[in-house]
Design a protein around this motif. Structure first.
Motif, short mmCIF file in Angstrom:
data_model
loop_
_atom_site.label_atom_id
_atom_site.label_comp_id
_atom_site.label_asym_id
_atom_site.label_seq_id
_atom_site.Cartn_x
_atom_site.Cartn_y
_atom_site.Cartn_z
N LEU A 287 1.03 -1.17 0.10
CA LEU A 287 -0.03 -0.08 0.01
C LEU A 287 0.85 1.37 -0.02
O LEU A 287 0.62 2.15 -0.70
N THR A 288 1.88 1.07 0.62
CA THR A 288 2.82 2.50 0.88
C THR A 288 3.49 2.45 -0.62
O THR A 288 3.51 3.77 -1.00
N SER A 289 3.87 1.47 -0.99
CA SER A 289 4.70 1.63 -2.26
C SER A 289 3.69 2.18 -3.58
O SER A 289 3.99 3.09 -4.17
N LEU A 290 2.28 1.82 -3.32
CA LEU A 290 1.41 2.27 -4.35
C LEU A 290 0.97 3.69 -4.29
O LEU A 290 1.07 4.32 -5.41
N LEU A 291 0.93 4.20 -3.03
CA LEU A 291 0.32 5.30 -2.95
C LEU A 291 1.59 6.42 -3.31
O LEU A 291 1.19 7.20 -3.93
N PHE A 292 2.81 6.21 -2.67
CA PHE A 292 3.91 7.08 -3.01
C PHE A 292 4.10 6.99 -4.79
O PHE A 292 4.34 8.21 -4.97
N SER A 293 4.06 5.84 -5.30
CA SER A 293 4.42 5.93 -6.78
C SER A 293 3.31 6.57 -7.26
O SER A 293 3.53 7.02 -8.41
N LEU A 405 -2.34 9.69 2.72
CA LEU A 405 -3.11 8.29 2.97
C LEU A 405 -1.99 7.23 3.31
O LEU A 405 -2.22 6.16 3.34
N LEU A 406 -0.66 7.63 3.29
CA LEU A 406 0.30 6.49 3.72
C LEU A 406 0.24 5.82 4.96
O LEU A 406 0.18 6.86 5.99
N PRO A 407 0.36 4.63 5.00
CA PRO A 407 0.16 3.86 6.38
C PRO A 407 1.54 4.24 7.19
O PRO A 407 1.28 4.62 8.47
N LYS A 408 2.58 4.24 6.63
CA LYS A 408 3.95 4.48 7.30
C LYS A 408 4.60 5.42 6.37
O LYS A 408 5.40 4.65 5.35
#
Length: 852
Positions: A287-293, A405-408
């Protein structure tokens, strides 16, 4: 085999679903209007029904032992209501117009434009919203694996891509709206029948027992907010980028289809990749990778927008002007802007939806929350944020909002956050796409909810340009002559034009010309409100239209205005509507002409101007046929004799016209009007009558066998782009075809002015028309041959002293010839003097050359 059948049916369901959305949007726009606010509200209403259906039916479907039967029933309901909608939408459109009135406020307008489609489509959209949860449970049942949402979402969206292209490029152009609904309903029936047969033949796939639930499953709050906000941001990104790309794309009915196809393709591929590679990954890390990307590629997409203009024309240069070439060029422009973000958006929604799935549902809840965010995006981004912040900062805000929206944050290196910051810092500046020719500059540029509008200045001339594509008039001498004659031809033909309605304002030069007629009161309707705000830039040429107490300006859809207003008019004047522009073809439909007929006072006159340089022969014949299907007494008149921008007026009369004597007195006693007409070489009723081209019978013969353009089957809307996209086509081709058909007929039987005129008037008009036709024939057939051209122009000069354009043409040719061949220039001028000694022009020029 069973899973393959389910996948095929999901694909076909997607084809029908997006096809419906496009058709319904077009049908509602007929009644609600083509303002961007209206279009976005209709889309939001469609999403609203999907949202409600996903929420209401999620749990019931999820605990059912018969998801295939649910799926069949939902598809059947969609198809049945689609058939009903063909009858329902025209009726509710009439209600909506009555509720809107002439000048609704923004909230009033948005409310009606949302509520009417929402309830009219609710049975179908409720069922559509529940199809994805049903498909997810059905696939999970077949494959004995609960993680099938990404596959269902991917296949259904892939079908939507085909639905967009098939509906836009084939079904609607060929069949019209109602028959397209019938074709799509057949697809739903096929899907429903196949799913039903599957259920009855595969009863061994039933779950062992109905799921018993003691307590409602509670979804975590962070998941709710991520689904809601990503739904908003995803649609907002599409809305804003489409607004920007409108300054590069052709702006036809096909342009949005091309962009939407790219958006859906990326979403489908992203969901498919997630199903293949991502569904077993660590949840928070992925999820973190998808949101940041996604934040990063949205900024990259913003950067790509600056390059779209050059990319588009590079492709067009290589591929040409066919409809297929333009489709490829528009797809190429949209790819770098939309494909990378939508790849991640498809995977992101699949990931969040899978996280929401549980034994009693979750997929419908996730879809509903996500679409609830999406239905707020058209209003929030398109109507509020872009006019307030501009497209560039709106897109930057969308990209950075994904960080919230990043979890961490700690999962990503601190240095990674430097990349988006660098992209923002390195942006070229204001996202303003305006193509300038040598010597041009941007005097004013505004981004509005409807369009981007620019005032372009070159030396002492100003032009209005909408979305960098459509030139909407200007202040050059040539432009002024055309724009003002669009007013003076119909106004002089009416015996007493007092109440006048203009459909289209643009620079205001045309409507401002009506103020020279002393008793006139003007109502003027303009679709693009930003154009009205820029009227001061075209003063004094528009007679300060925006400040005159005799003028009322309306920012509204012209079609809706004539349907909702109760005002009646002596004269209604329709502007030169670009037939290839999305929505433009609907201003030439039978239903629109019928509505205008109801706005005319007894004895009223309706004048619809046609841009012949943007129409081919088939389009022109179709518009004339449609016009005559409503009005029983029609004529064709010219705005002038400029073959660079030939413009034809279709004029419908419901009473008598002004006599030649009245026209001469009007011109003689009105100095400001006389100055306007002098620019167009009109000094008398004879020279005005020389603009007559064809009577009702001649037009009927020309248009015989043509297709009538209707609201349900707007052939002009879909056919016009095929012609207007072409480059290198002579601007007078359709005009030449019309002239050839009517065989250069003389004006001795001119219905409008000659019935009460004396023989001298008729003889002078006959001579004028003969001279004019000789001039046209020379310009079209012999302009490249100097000797033949001179011969033709001299014949025209000799035929009529009232037609002066051929005389001016020879003088211009002589001036150009004088430097290299002075003797030839002298001979030409002497011939003119011999033929028309009473005209001083040639003698004055000869004196400047020789001093004699």
């Amino acid at each position: 085999m069973a899973s393959l059948l389910a996948v095929v049916l999901l694909f076909l369901s997607g084809v029908a679903g997006l096809g419906y959305q496009l058709v319904w949007t077009r049908m509602f726009a007929v009644g609600l209007g083509h303002e961007l606010t209206s279009m976005l509200a209709i889309v939001a209403a469609f999403f609203g029904g999907l949202t409600l259906g996903a929420f209401l039916l999620d749990k019931r479907i999820s605990v059912s032992r018969r998801p295939a039967l649910w799926y069949a029933g939902l598809e059947l309901i969609i198809g049945l209501w689609a058939l009903c909608s063909a009858l329902v939408i025209p009726t509710v459109n009439d209600w909506a117009r009555a509720w809107l009135g002439v000048e609704p406020g923004l909230l009033h307008f948005w409310g009606v434009a949302f509520i009417v489609p929402f309830f009219a489509l609710l049975p179908a959209t409720l069922a559509m919203g529940a199809t994805l949860p049903a498909a997810d449970r059905w696939l999970a049942q077949i494959k004995a694996d609960p993680r099938q949402i990404a596959l269902a979402y991917s296949v259904n969206t892939a079908g939507a891509v085909l639905g967009v292209l098939a509906a836009s490029y084939a079904l609607m152009p060929l069949l019209g709206y109602r028959h397209t609904l019938l074709a799509l309903a057949f697809i739903n029936a096929l899907v429903a029948l196949s799913a039903g047969l599957f259920y009855f033949r595969k009863s061994e796939l039933l779950l062992p027992g109905k799921t018993s639930v003691k307590k409602t499953h509670k979804q975590p709050a962070p998941l709710f907010w991520r689904l809601l906000i990503t739904g908003f941001l995803g649609i907002a990104y599409e809305v804003v980028t489409v607004r920007v790309m409108a300054q590069v794309l052709e702006g036809t009915v096909y342009s949005f289809a091309a962009v939407l196809a790219v958006y859906l393709t990326g979403t489908a591929i992203g969901a498919g990749l997630y199903h293949r590679f991502g569904r077993n990954r660590d949840r928070d890390r992925l999820l973190t990778s998808l949101l940041f990307s996604l934040s990063l590629v949205c900024l990259a997409g913003l950067s790509a927008l600056y390059l779209t203009h050059g990319l588009y024309w590079w492709v067009r240069t290589g591929l040409g002007d066919s409809l297929g070439a333009v489709l490829l060029a528009e797809l190429t422009v949209a790819l770098p802007v939309l494909l990378p973000p939508t790849l991640i958006m498809g995977a992101l929604f699949s990931h969040l939806a899978q996280s929401a799935r549980h034994v009693t549902g979750g997929i419908g809840w996730a879809l509903g929350v996500n679409m609830a965010g999406g239905l707020a995006a058209p209003l929030g981004a398109g109507v509020v944020l872009v006019p307030l912040l501009g497209a560039q900062w709106t897109l930057i805000g969308i990209a950075l909002a994904y960080w919230l929206l990043l979890p961490k944050f700690s999962m990503i290196s601190r240095w990674a956050y430097v990349f988006p910051v660098l992209l923002i810092v390195l942006l070229p500046g204001r996202l303003q796409i305006v193509t300038l020719r040598p010597g041009e500059s941007v005097l004013e540029y505004r981004e509005g909810a409807m369009a981007s509008v620019a005032v372009i200045e070159q030396q002492n001339e100003r032009n209005l340009r909408v979305n960098n594509r459509f030139q909407m008039g200007g202040t050059g001498v040539r432009a002024q002559r055309l724009q003002r004659m669009q007013t003076h031809v119909p106004m002089l033909l009416h015996p007493k034009p007092v109440d006048v309605l203009y459909l289209g304002v643009a620079t205001g030069v045309t409507a401002g010309a009506a103020l020279t007629h002393r008793e006139s009161r003007i109502d003027a309707v303009e679709l693009v409100p930003e154009s009205l705000a820029l009227l001061p830039y075209f003063s004094p040429y528009n007679a300060e239209l925006h400040e005159n107490p005799r003028v009322r300006l309306y920012a509204s859809d012209a079609r809706r205005y004539v349907r909702t207003s109760s005002q009646q008019y002596d004269v209604v004047i329709g502007d030169l509507f670009h037939p290839g522009r999305d929505g433009g073809g609907l201003l030439y439909t039978r239903e629109h002409f019928q509505a205008i007929a109801e706005r005319l006072m007894p004895g009223g006159l309706y004048c619809q101007w046609l841009p012949l340089y943007q129409m081919d022969d088939l389009m022109l014949r179709s518009v004339i046929k449609t016009f005559q299907s409503v009005f029983g007494k029609t004529e064709a008149w010219l705005a002038g004799f400029d073959l660079g921008y030939p413009s034809l007026a279709l004029i419908a009369f419901s009473g008598d016209t002004a006599s030649s004597d009245v026209i001469d007195r009007t011109i003689g006693f009105n100095e400001s009007l006389r100055q306007h007409l002098h620019l167009a070489a009109v000094r008398s009723s004879v020279q005005l009558a020389g603009h007559f081209l064809a009577d009702h019978r001649a037009l009927a013969d020309y248009a015989k066998g043509a297709t009538i353009n209707t609201d349900d089957h707007p052939v002009i809307l879909f056919d016009a782009p095929k012609f207007t996209l072409k480059r290198g086509v002579a601007s007078y081709d359709s005009f030449a075809a019309l002239l050839n058909t009517i065989q250069f007929k003389e004006a001795s039987a001119l219905p409008s002015l000659s019935s009460d005129a004396d023989a001298e008037f008729t003889d002078r008009v006959d001579a004028f028309v003969k001279a004019r036709n000789l001039y046209f024939a020379t310009m079209i057939d012999h302009n490249d041959d100097e000797a033949d051209a001179l011969k033709g122009y001299l014949q025209s000069v000799e035929t009529s002293p009232d037609f002066t354009l051929a005389y001016a043409q020879i003088v211009s040719m002589a001036i150009g010839k004088a430097q290299k061949e002075p003797e030839t220039a002298r001979q030409w001028l002497e011939k003119l003097i011999a033929i028309r000694p009473e005209i001083p022009g040639a003698r004055d020029v000869l004196y400047r050359f020789t001093g004699l």
